[in-house]
Scaffold this motif. Structure first.
Motif, PDB file in Angstrom:
ATOM      1  N   GLN A   1    -104.925  62.685 -35.948  1.00 37.23           N
ATOM      2  CA  GLN A   1    -105.116  61.563 -36.866  1.00 37.23           C
ATOM      3  C   GLN A   1    -105.155  62.004 -38.327  1.00 37.23           C
ATOM      4  O   GLN A   1    -104.817  61.225 -39.215  1.00 37.23           O
ATOM      5  CB  GLN A   1    -106.395  60.805 -36.511  1.00 37.23           C
TER       6      GLN A   1
ATOM      7  N   ARG B   1    -115.044  46.497 -33.201  1.00 36.72           N
ATOM      8  CA  ARG B   1    -113.591  46.292 -33.278  1.00 36.72           C
ATOM      9  C   ARG B   1    -113.237  45.325 -34.399  1.00 36.72           C
ATOM     10  O   ARG B   1    -112.317  45.576 -35.188  1.00 36.72           O
ATOM     11  CB  ARG B   1    -113.059  45.766 -31.953  1.00 36.72           C
TER      12      ARG B   1
ATOM     13  N   ARG C   1    -109.592  47.319 -44.263  1.00 37.99           N
ATOM     14  CA  ARG C   1    -108.306  46.635 -44.155  1.00 37.99           C
ATOM     15  C   ARG C   1    -107.465  46.802 -45.415  1.00 37.99           C
ATOM     16  O   ARG C   1    -106.248  46.965 -45.345  1.00 37.99           O
ATOM     17  CB  ARG C   1    -108.535  45.149 -43.858  1.00 37.99           C
TER      18      ARG C   1
ATOM     19  N   LYS D   1    -104.354  56.570 -44.452  1.00 39.35           N
ATOM     20  CA  LYS D   1    -104.487  56.111 -43.073  1.00 39.35           C
ATOM     21  C   LYS D   1    -105.944  56.238 -42.662  1.00 39.35           C
ATOM     22  O   LYS D   1    -106.554  57.288 -42.849  1.00 39.35           O
ATOM     23  CB  LYS D   1    -103.602  56.969 -42.168  1.00 39.35           C
TER      24      LYS D   1
ATOM     25  N   GLY E   1    -112.538  47.974 -37.011  1.00 40.58           N
ATOM     26  CA  GLY E   1    -111.282  48.341 -36.368  1.00 40.58           C
ATOM     27  C   GLY E   1    -111.431  49.402 -35.304  1.00 40.58           C
ATOM     28  O   GLY E   1    -110.504  50.193 -35.058  1.00 40.58           O
TER      29      GLY E   1
ATOM     30  N   GLN F   1    -105.939  50.213 -45.703  1.00 41.60           N
ATOM     31  CA  GLN F   1    -104.890  50.433 -44.720  1.00 41.60           C
ATOM     32  C   GLN F   1    -103.585  49.722 -45.059  1.00 41.60           C
ATOM     33  O   GLN F   1    -102.586  49.911 -44.363  1.00 41.60           O
ATOM     34  CB  GLN F   1    -105.357  49.985 -43.326  1.00 41.60           C
TER      35      GLN F   1
ATOM     36  N   ASN G   1    -114.526  58.109 -37.048  1.00 46.42           N
ATOM     37  CA  ASN G   1    -114.014  57.419 -38.231  1.00 46.42           C
ATOM     38  C   ASN G   1    -113.101  58.394 -38.948  1.00 46.42           C
ATOM     39  O   ASN G   1    -113.543  59.461 -39.372  1.00 46.42           O
ATOM     40  CB  ASN G   1    -115.151  56.983 -39.156  1.00 46.42           C
TER      41      ASN G   1
ATOM     42  N   GLY H   1    -109.071  54.677 -39.631  1.00 47.79           N
ATOM     43  CA  GLY H   1    -109.347  53.895 -38.438  1.00 47.79           C
ATOM     44  C   GLY H   1    -110.604  54.408 -37.750  1.00 47.79           C
ATOM     45  O   GLY H   1    -111.179  55.424 -38.138  1.00 47.79           O
ATOM     46  N   ASN H   2    -111.027  53.701 -36.717  1.00 50.69           N
ATOM     47  CA  ASN H   2    -112.222  54.062 -35.957  1.00 50.69           C
ATOM     48  C   ASN H   2    -111.915  54.021 -34.468  1.00 50.69           C
ATOM     49  O   ASN H   2    -111.175  53.152 -34.000  1.00 50.69           O
ATOM     50  CB  ASN H   2    -113.364  53.089 -36.270  1.00 50.69           C
ATOM     51  N   SER H   3    -112.487  54.972 -33.720  1.00 53.39           N
ATOM     52  CA  SER H   3    -112.296  55.028 -32.272  1.00 53.39           C
ATOM     53  C   SER H   3    -113.617  55.402 -31.606  1.00 53.39           C
ATOM     54  O   SER H   3    -114.410  56.165 -32.164  1.00 53.39           O
ATOM     55  CB  SER H   3    -111.236  56.056 -31.894  1.00 53.39           C
TER      56      SER H   3
END
Length: 415
Positions: free
Chosen positions: A180, A151, A117, A129, A155, A120, A202, A131-133
């Protein structure tokens, strides 16, 4: 269902420096301060120690350029531990170097949450930048507890995918990583398999300008860079006369230089004397970085630094057990907590990192992945500012004291 394949992919990038902040150790906090220490300080020193241990193992096995993202790799493995069976997360986190008696498992994950966090937070001075998906097979019933924890703490957002169509889904995921990371990390899933169940991504992207940019008209297009005693290559060499924080370490026979970016980021360059690279590498410990941070002095340097773009790609499944991640690749680290499939375990960890350094600044990217399947399948004392032989680089985000990129430039012409 046939063989269960689980891919974990991470993409990571780098950072830079600001003012007199030292990246070596977390800043000492006054006992008079009423605010508690930020949670990320519970994880960033361990990430640094993990990175230095991993670097030494990679350096022993790698003759050429070396580059990886410690933050990317550590956060990827820590997030995976959320999906391990109840008695297995400790094995992953302790393998990373965490003392779970001093820092309980929940505090570790909260530390990574705080780190992600904080990194970011928007900044006008640099672009960072991350993030994770999660790409999950449409027939898979992932554990809701894992999805919720991933989540909240990392994130990570989940997407449904059709893994039976390996070609189009592989293209979709590779395109996602490329987008990304603004094109810096490409073709991460070259060995994508139709039996894959999930891909966990990631990504981290960093781009920053030097606080004191190099004048491109001062760059000499072809200068010699001495790869070793017998080999030299011709590379573009940037040049400037500027104030930088600098030291010469006679004990380790190396020059250490800090270069600032515009923003809370810093580049640390370590230039061993000829023939002293192995000696410097052997001394890479947090204590060494702390000692250097206390010795820096501002100096006017006539700096020569190669312009380069390099990458590093590794399969780490044989290396990580040698630095403490012993049980990540067997039944002891069963990941059924993610997939709902029993005996889903790691079989491969891959990582790719890219960095580009030019007159304006630095741009970097990295990707790390974990695949799993069932068990059945210069002169001393004078400023040596001419970086014309192999040197180390460490890229730091200085607010969190996090090491975002670590590498060795052996041949800047090798790519």
């Amino acid at each position: 269902m046939g063989p269960a394949w689980l891919w974990l992919l991470g993409a990571g990038i780098a950072a830079s420096a600001h003012g007199d902040k030292s990246p070596a150790v977390a800043p000492a906090l006054s006992s008079q301060l009423s605010e508690p220490a930020p949670a990320y300080l519970k994880v960033t020193p361990t990430i640094t120690s993990f990175a230095l241990r991993l670097y030494k193992r990679l350096a022993a096995d790698t003759a050429g350029n070396l580059l990886f993202s410690p933050v990317s790799m550590a956060s990827t493995l820590a997030m995976l531990s959320l999906g391990a069976r109840p008695d297995a997360p400790a094995q992953v986190l302790e393998g990373l170097g965490f003392n779970l008696t001093e820092t309980p498992e929940a505090d570790v994950h909260q530390g990574f949450q705080s780190l992600i966090r904080t990194l970011q937070l928007p900044s006008p001075k640099l672009e960072l930048k991350l993030g994770n998906s999660l790409f999950l097979d449409q027939q898979l019933k992932p554990r809701q507890h894992f999805l919720d924890s991933a989540r909240e703490l990392y994130g990570a957002f989940a997407f449904s995918a059709n893994f039976t169509d390996s070609t189009s889904t592989g293209r979709q995921i590779n395109d996602y990583v490329r987008t990304q990371t603004y094109g810096r990390v490409q073709d991460c899933l070259q060995d994508f398999h139709h039996d894959t169940l999930a891909v966990l991504l990631n990504h981290i992207f960093f781009k920053a300008k030097w606080k004191h940019p190099f004048d491109r008209y001062q760059t000499r297009k072809k200068e010699s860079f001495f790869v070793d005693e017998r080999t030299s290559v011709r590379v573009p060499m940037m040049h400037q006369k500027e104030m930088h924080r600098f030291l010469y370490d006679p004990e380790l026979a190396c020059t250490v230089l800090q270069i600032e970016y515009s923003g809370n980021a810093l580049l640390l360059l370590v230039l061993p004397d000829p023939g002293k690279m192995e000696q410097v590498e052997a001394a890479l410990r947090p204590e060494t970085l702390s000692r250097w941070s206390r010795l820096f002095l501002p100096s006017l340097l006539d700096l020569h630094l190669p312009r380069f773009s390099i990458s590093g790609t590794y399969n780490l499944e044989e290396i990580l057990p040698k630095i403490g991640l012993t049980n990540v690749f067997g039944l002891e680290a069963d990941l059924s907590g993610i997939t709902g499939q029993l005996n889903t375990t790691f079989s491969r960890v891959s990582h790719k990192a890219v960095v580009d350094m030019n007159e304006k600044g630095t741009e970097a990217g990295a990707a790390s992945g974990v695949l799993s399947q069932p068990p059945a399948l210069s002169a001393a004392g004078t400023p040596a500012s001419h970086f014309n032989r192999p040197f180390l680089l460490l890229l730091w985000e200085t607010t969190t004291q996090s090491l975002l990129l670590l590498g060795k430039i052996v041949n800047p012409a090798a790519g």
